[in-house]
Write an enzyme that holds these catalytic residues in place. Sequence first.
Site, short mmCIF file in Angstrom:
data_model
loop_
_atom_site.label_atom_id
_atom_site.label_comp_id
_atom_site.label_asym_id
_atom_site.label_seq_id
_atom_site.Cartn_x
_atom_site.Cartn_y
_atom_site.Cartn_z
N GLY A 13 0.77 -1.24 0.00
CA GLY A 13 0.00 0.00 0.00
C GLY A 13 0.80 1.28 0.00
O GLY A 13 0.32 2.32 0.47
N SER A 14 2.02 1.28 -0.59
CA SER A 14 2.78 2.53 -0.56
C SER A 14 2.13 3.62 -1.42
O SER A 14 2.18 4.80 -1.07
CB SER A 14 4.23 2.30 -0.97
N ASN A 15 1.49 3.22 -2.52
CA ASN A 15 0.78 4.23 -3.33
C ASN A 15 -0.43 4.77 -2.57
O ASN A 15 -0.73 5.97 -2.63
CB ASN A 15 0.37 3.66 -4.68
N MET A 90 -4.49 -6.56 -6.82
CA MET A 90 -3.97 -7.64 -7.65
C MET A 90 -5.07 -8.58 -8.18
O MET A 90 -4.80 -9.73 -8.50
CB MET A 90 -2.93 -8.45 -6.87
N ARG A 91 -6.28 -8.08 -8.30
CA ARG A 91 -7.39 -8.91 -8.73
C ARG A 91 -8.09 -8.21 -9.91
O ARG A 91 -8.15 -6.98 -9.91
CB ARG A 91 -8.37 -9.04 -7.57
N LEU A 93 -11.13 -6.83 -11.76
CA LEU A 93 -12.52 -6.50 -11.50
C LEU A 93 -13.38 -7.06 -12.63
O LEU A 93 -12.96 -7.06 -13.79
CB LEU A 93 -12.69 -4.98 -11.42
N ASN A 107 -6.16 3.45 -12.23
CA ASN A 107 -5.15 2.49 -11.78
C ASN A 107 -3.77 3.08 -12.04
O ASN A 107 -3.60 3.90 -12.95
CB ASN A 107 -5.29 1.18 -12.56
N HIS A 109 0.06 1.83 -13.07
CA HIS A 109 0.73 0.66 -13.65
C HIS A 109 2.20 1.01 -13.87
O HIS A 109 2.51 2.09 -14.38
CB HIS A 109 0.06 0.30 -14.98
N SER A 136 2.39 4.77 -15.37
CA SER A 136 1.23 5.39 -16.01
C SER A 136 0.03 5.31 -15.07
O SER A 136 -0.18 4.29 -14.42
CB SER A 136 0.84 4.63 -17.28
N GLU A 142 -12.62 -2.76 -19.35
CA GLU A 142 -12.65 -4.22 -19.33
C GLU A 142 -11.34 -4.81 -19.84
O GLU A 142 -11.02 -5.96 -19.57
CB GLU A 142 -13.82 -4.75 -20.17
N ASP A 145 -5.18 -3.12 -18.28
CA ASP A 145 -4.22 -2.02 -18.47
C ASP A 145 -4.44 -1.31 -19.81
O ASP A 145 -3.48 -0.80 -20.41
CB ASP A 145 -2.77 -2.53 -18.36
N GLU A 174 5.98 6.93 -8.97
CA GLU A 174 4.56 6.59 -8.80
C GLU A 174 3.96 7.44 -7.68
O GLU A 174 2.84 7.93 -7.78
CB GLU A 174 4.40 5.10 -8.45
C1 GRF Z 1 3.06 -0.67 -7.81
O1 GRF Z 1 4.22 -1.00 -8.50
C2 GRF Z 1 1.98 -0.30 -8.79
O2 GRF Z 1 2.46 0.32 -9.93
C3 GRF Z 1 1.41 -1.65 -9.15
O3 GRF Z 1 1.46 -2.41 -7.96
C4 GRF Z 1 2.46 -1.88 -7.10
C5 GRF Z 1 1.78 -1.52 -5.82
O4 GRF Z 1 2.67 -1.11 -4.83
N1 GRF Z 1 0.07 -1.49 -9.69
P1 GRF Z 1 2.10 -0.51 -3.47
O5 GRF Z 1 1.22 -1.58 -2.83
O6 GRF Z 1 1.34 0.72 -3.79
O7 GRF Z 1 3.32 -0.25 -2.64
#
Ligand code: GRF
Length: 188
Positions: A13-15, A90-91, A93, A107, A109, A136, A142, A145, A174
């Site tokens: 969850g760093s983002n 990571m799922r 939708l 999202n 990516h 990005s 659907e 990415d 990011e």
């Molecule tokens: C990041 O690399 C993001 O680009 C990808 O999954 C990773 C998530 O990292 N979609 P975090 O959980 O936000 O640290």
Amino acid sequence: MKKRVGILLSGRGSNMMSLVEASRDPAAPYDVALIASDKPDAAGIGWAQAQGLATWALSPKGIGKPAYEAGLDTALRDAGVETIALAGYMRLLSDDFVSRWRGRILNIHPSLLPKYKGLDTHARAIAAGDLHGGCSVHLVTEELDGGTVLGQAEVPILPGDTPDTFAARVLEQEHRLYPRTLAEFVSR
Ligand code: GRF
């Protein structure tokens, strides 16, 4: 009125943290109304709970995807969420869920889309001999990415980079790109 954002994650969850931190600026155009996960033990959920943020987590295992997504949809609507930000979710939708939130799911990516959709983006960029990779923020459709790109940041690939050293530099970008792009998106 600030827009209400819901964040979906599966991991560290760093983002998500960078979106929450940016939302604490009084001038930010959005609030984080809910942090949701398919993994009740995700590190990001633990962090959000410790911060006193609203969380929702449910594993789809045993109940199936339709019941899981129905619960997710209800939790997001109950929290007044208007825009969903996927952050390491990571799922996939379902088409049905995407169509109910069409144009309102973003999202992040770790590649310069349309290059390197899917997994192992850093290793693929290095193996191809690319001079740059990056990240990005895009709308979710659907197609994996595949939605409209809303913002990108370029990161040079340096001699001797491994997927891990390169990924660490992309991740720093990011954390800058996502709050900025989300703020622009909810403000337009
Ligand atoms: C990041 O690399 C993001 O680009 C990808 O999954 C990773 C998530 O990292 N979609 P975090 O959980 O936000 O640290």
